[in-house]
Structure formats: structure tokens, C-alpha cells
Write a protein that holds these residues in place. Structure first.
Motif, short mmCIF file in Angstrom:
data_model
loop_
_atom_site.label_atom_id
_atom_site.label_comp_id
_atom_site.label_asym_id
_atom_site.label_seq_id
_atom_site.Cartn_x
_atom_site.Cartn_y
_atom_site.Cartn_z
N ALA A 119 0.71 -1.12 -0.15
CA ALA A 119 0.04 -0.09 0.12
C ALA A 119 0.98 1.20 -0.13
N ASP A 120 1.95 1.11 0.16
CA ASP A 120 3.10 2.15 0.18
C ASP A 120 4.35 1.46 -0.18
N MET A 121 5.20 2.21 -0.91
CA MET A 121 6.57 1.66 -1.00
C MET A 121 7.63 2.17 -0.40
N THR A 122 7.42 3.00 0.63
CA THR A 122 8.51 3.64 1.55
C THR A 122 9.14 2.34 2.28
N PRO A 123 8.12 1.52 3.07
CA PRO A 123 8.77 0.59 3.88
C PRO A 123 9.39 -0.26 3.22
N VAL A 125 11.33 9.39 -3.60
CA VAL A 125 12.72 9.03 -3.27
C VAL A 125 12.97 8.94 -1.84
N GLU A 126 14.01 7.97 -1.38
CA GLU A 126 14.14 7.93 0.04
C GLU A 126 15.64 8.14 0.17
N LEU A 127 15.83 8.77 1.44
CA LEU A 127 17.44 8.95 1.40
C LEU A 127 17.83 8.46 2.76
N GLN A 185 1.94 6.88 10.09
CA GLN A 185 2.19 6.90 11.43
C GLN A 185 3.48 6.44 11.94
N TYR A 186 4.41 6.36 10.81
CA TYR A 186 5.72 5.89 10.91
C TYR A 186 6.72 7.13 11.07
N LEU A 187 6.32 8.28 10.69
CA LEU A 187 7.04 9.28 10.45
C LEU A 187 7.63 9.60 12.18
N LEU A 202 1.65 15.55 -2.68
CA LEU A 202 3.29 15.09 -2.08
C LEU A 202 2.86 14.84 -0.70
N ARG A 203 3.44 13.73 -0.10
CA ARG A 203 3.52 13.62 1.15
C ARG A 203 4.96 12.87 1.65
N GLY A 204 5.23 13.30 2.87
CA GLY A 204 6.84 12.67 2.96
C GLY A 204 7.05 13.18 4.61
N GLY A 205 8.37 12.97 4.58
CA GLY A 205 8.86 13.19 6.03
C GLY A 205 9.88 12.47 6.48
N ARG A 206 10.48 12.53 7.76
CA ARG A 206 11.63 11.64 8.28
C ARG A 206 11.01 10.59 9.13
N TYR A 207 11.39 9.41 9.09
CA TYR A 207 11.17 8.33 9.82
C TYR A 207 12.53 7.46 10.03
N ASP A 208 12.90 7.77 11.22
CA ASP A 208 14.13 7.12 11.64
C ASP A 208 14.06 5.80 12.23
N VAL A 222 14.74 9.91 5.55
CA VAL A 222 13.69 10.79 5.05
C VAL A 222 13.41 10.89 3.64
N GLY A 223 12.23 10.99 3.15
CA GLY A 223 11.71 10.75 1.64
C GLY A 223 10.32 11.50 1.30
N PHE A 224 10.01 11.29 0.08
CA PHE A 224 8.62 11.85 -0.15
C PHE A 224 8.11 11.08 -1.23
N THR A 225 6.85 11.02 -1.24
CA THR A 225 6.04 10.22 -2.26
C THR A 225 5.17 11.03 -2.95
N LEU A 226 5.01 11.04 -4.44
CA LEU A 226 4.22 11.86 -5.25
C LEU A 226 3.17 11.02 -5.68
N TYR A 227 2.02 11.52 -5.70
CA TYR A 227 0.79 10.77 -6.02
C TYR A 227 0.17 11.22 -7.68
N LEU A 228 0.89 10.54 -8.68
CA LEU A 228 1.04 11.07 -9.84
C LEU A 228 -0.51 11.11 -10.56
N1 LIG Z 1 5.34 7.20 1.46
C1 LIG Z 1 4.45 7.89 2.23
C2 LIG Z 1 5.49 9.33 2.13
C3 LIG Z 1 6.91 9.16 2.70
C4 LIG Z 1 7.71 8.84 1.98
N2 LIG Z 1 8.81 8.98 2.61
C5 LIG Z 1 8.54 9.01 3.73
N3 LIG Z 1 7.15 9.36 3.94
C6 LIG Z 1 3.43 8.33 1.71
O1 LIG Z 1 2.93 7.96 0.78
O2 LIG Z 1 2.40 9.01 2.49
#
Ligand SMILES: N[C@@H](Cc1c[nH]c[nH+]1)C(=O)O
Length: 390
Positions: free
Chosen positions: A79-83, A126-128, A266-268, A285-291, A304-310
């Protein structure tokens, strides 16, 4: 019910949307790879144990679950690629130092982010990993806004927040642990009545602070007001300085600060940000730091990263039909074929009409203002006389 009906909030991507999404995908990737981000492609499904470890209950609820017929274990459709990208960084690449990764792909939501939103968002991000530096937050935010600008989004209003403010308030109250999720929910909905109901469970000072925080949002001046009002929470001060700096450095056309609504999953664990555009219900666009996401896997990496909802962005973009040149077919004519090849190599669309082609159908897809005609011994692109039969 018609058999070809699709489920609620699931829709085909038809040519206009698909064409623009594809152009966005490639301009996004060329932008972020030019900043040193490497492309990864995580799988669509994973065991839920790995897919959801370290994330919050909100992502669990949004994840479709299926049973793997091979292992009998439960798998989740991402449901999310960040994890997933965090797993790749922590356990597959296993690098020391900083790694910069990027991705594009579909995710699936058991419940849409908004009643009108697609349950199959197409995301790019992107995720850094590996840096706690303020410059890594800045790098990622600025890159997110630059990506939006490449899509011709003007007048970008950035919403900035930080999970540390609410945390500072709740950490001082031993009773807050058990009701944390409800408090965060009430806060993000600016629901002061529900916050008031925690009086008795939480200390009065905590409830008062939360009530105050719920109504303190707006431009940079709100940061000074928060610093003043929350003087008994001195750990908030460096956070306010950090987001003030980020807001100024971001290059956004306007910045609004809100520490009650953490803009994302909630992982932020640190700075949070989002961009909304007029006419869309969901952030683009959503994002933030998730250490902490990797901590439960045994490898905590700052991230830290962001996701764009194209698909949300396409909805406000110019998706007019592209120009195309109409050309005849004649295998015996090398001059014609050489000319067509030349035009295509310059990036023009050249459609060679078949006997069954109809101008009306072609014009649904393209603006056919020009055609290739044989004039004075050469094939020449000429204005098409409207209504002319193919
Ligand atoms: N993947 C998160 C945004 C995000 C990317 N990196 C950190 N947070 C979202 O879709 O809301």
C-alpha cells in the motif's frame, strides 16, 4: 451487474492519462537520478511480516492481505513503497553511509486515502537513508518541489509539521501512551471536543496544551506564537527553528506550519510535509523523516523521503491530444519512408493511415493539423485541409 464493471475507486488508465503519467514518470526519474538517486523496483507483494514491520496501524488497515499458496503465509499487496525501500536499504544493500534510492510504481489501498481517491495510486518517490543532517531534509523537500515544478505545478503551497511537538507534550504525561492513537486522530481532525474528553485521563496541562496546539497553524508567525505559548516545553524550540529554516530554504511559494496534523503515515518520526493543490482532495506530495522503521528489524537507519501521487497530479494537468502528422502508406516509395523516419526521429508522431482508419476516430486521439503530401517532387508536411477524406 455488468461483468466488465470495475470495483469501487478502481479505474482504467485510459490513453490520455497513461500518456501523461508516462511522461511524468520519465521526467521524474531523469530529475532524481541526476541528483544521485538510484532506481529500485520492489515486488508487488511481500509477507506482511516484512511489509508492515515498523509501520503503524494505519498502513495495516490500508493493506490488502492474501494467503500465499506456496508457503501458506499471509502476504500483503504493497500500500506504500517507502517501507519496502527501507527494507532494501537496511537488509539488501546493507551499505554504510548515505544511500539515495528512488522508485515509481502502483500501490493498492484496501481503503482509499479519500472517498474520491483511487485505490490504486501510481506513485513516484525518493528515500534518503543514513543521514540525520538538516541538509538531508532540505535536499529531499527541495527535490520534491522541483519535481512538482517539472510537472508545471505553479504556486506551490507547502505544509510543514514535525512529530516532535506533540511528542514533547505527550512524553511529559505518563498516561498518554495508551491513548496516543486516539489523541493523534483527534488532533489531526482539529477535533477539540474529543481532545477535551481526555481530561481526567490525561493531566490538565496536557489537555490544555493539545487544545492550544490544535488551533495554532498558519504562516511563519505561528512559530513565534508557539514558542511563546509553549515555554514550559523547551525541547520544542530547536524543532521550531529547524522547520522555520526548512520553510525558508524550500523555495515553496508559500509555507504553512501545522504541528497538530502530521501529514502522513504513522511511521513518521520528525519533520513532516505535504503539498495540496486546488481542486484535489488528497495531497499530491507527502513525506517526512522516519528514523525508526528499521529498528524492529535490528537495523535503525535515519531516513527521509517523499512520495508523489501522480494520478492526483494528472487530474489537474493539460492532457490535450498531442499533435500528429498523417501520412500515407507506400512500401514502394523510399523517399516517403525516409521522410517519415526523419520526422519520427525528431520526436513527431506520424500516423500512417490504414484503409479502415477514420478521421473521426484518429482525431479523438490526436490533433491532426498536418499531413505529409508529395509537393514538387518532395514529401512535405502541409497543413491539412479540414474534413478532407483520408
Ligand atoms: N510514502 C509516504 C510518504 C513518505 C515517503 N517517505 C517518507 N514518507 C506516503 O505515501 O504518504
Amino acid at each position: 451487474m455488468s461483468v466488465w464493471l470495475l470495483p469501487e475507486n478502481i479505474a482504467d488508465m485510459l490513453p490520455r492519462e497513461a500518456r501523461v503519467i508516462e511522461a511524468m514518470r520519465s521526467s521524474f526519474l531523469s530529475l532524481v537520478t541526476s541528483h544521485g538517486f538510484e532506481i529500485v523496483r520492489p515486488p508487488l507483494v511481500e509477507y506482511v511480516d516484512s511489509l508492515l514491520t515498523g509501520t503503524g496501524g494505519d498502513l495495516d488497515l490500508r493493506t490488502f492481505k492474501i494467503v500465499d499458496q506456496v508457503s501458506g503465509r499471509t502476504m500483503g499487496i504493497r500500500a506504500d513503497m517507502t517501507p519496502q525501500v527501507a527494507r532494501i536499504d537496511a537488509h539488501i544493500l546493507n551499505r554504510e553511509g548515505v544511500s539515495r534510492l528512488c522508485y515509481v510504481g502502483s500501490v493498492l489501498h484496501a481503503r482509499p486515502l479519500h472517498p474520491m481517491a483511487s485505490r490504486q495510486p501510481y506513485v513516484a518517490g525518493v528515500e534518503l537513508f543514513g543521514s540525520t543532517s538538516a541538509y538531508s531534509d532540505k535536499e529531499v523537500i527541495c527535490l520534491g518541489l522541483e519535481a512538482l515544478r517539472t510537472f508545471n505545478i505553479q504556486n506551490i503551497m507547502l505544509d510543514l509539521g514535525h512529530t516532535g511537538v506533540v511528542k514533547a507534550i505527550l512524553d511529559k504525561d505518563p498516561a498518554s501512551g495508551s491513548v496516543q492513537d486516539q489523541i493523534l486522530f483527534a488532533l489531526s481532525h482539529k477535533d477539540r471536543t474529543s481532545i477535551e474528553e481526555f481530561r481526567g485521563v490525561l493531566q490538565d496541562r496536557t489537555v490544555d496544551a493539545l487544545l492550544k496546539l490544535a488551533v495554532m497553524f498558519g504562516d511563519e508567525s505561528v512559530l513565534d506564537k508557539i514558542a511563546e505559548e509553549f515555554s514550559d516545553y523547551p525541547e520544542i524550540l530547536p524543532i521550531l527553528d529547524h522547520v522555520r529554516w526548512l520553510g525558508r530554504m524550500s523555495g515553496a511559494d508559500g509555507v504553512s506550519y501545522d504541528f497538530a496534523d502530521v501529514h502522513g503515515y504513522q511511521y513518521l518520526t520528525g519533520v513532516t510535509y505535504s503539498v495540496n493543490i486546488p481542486g484535489r482532495y488528497q495531497a499530491v506530495l507527502r513525506g517526512g523523516r522516519y528514523d525508526d522503521i528499521g529498528a524492529r528489524f535490528g537495523r535503525r537507519r535515519p531516513a527521509v523521503g517523499f512520495t508523489l501521487y501522480l494520478r492526483e497530479i494528472v487530474a489537474v494537468m493539460d492532457t490535450r491530444r498531442p499533435y500528429a502528422v498523417l501520412a500515407p502508406i507506400n512500401d514502394e516509395d523510399p523517399l516517403l519512408n525516409a521522410k517519415i523516419k526523419e520526422l519520427r526521429s525528431k520526436g513527431l508522431i506520424v500516423v500512417q493511415s490504414l484503409p479502415e482508419d477514420s478521421i473521426e476516430s484518429l482525431e479523438e486521439a490526436y490533433r491532426l493539423d498536418e499531413e505529409l503530401l508529395f509537393v514538387d517532387g518532395t514529401w512535405t508536411v502541409t497543413e491539412r485541409s479540414v474534413g478532407r477524406r483520408i
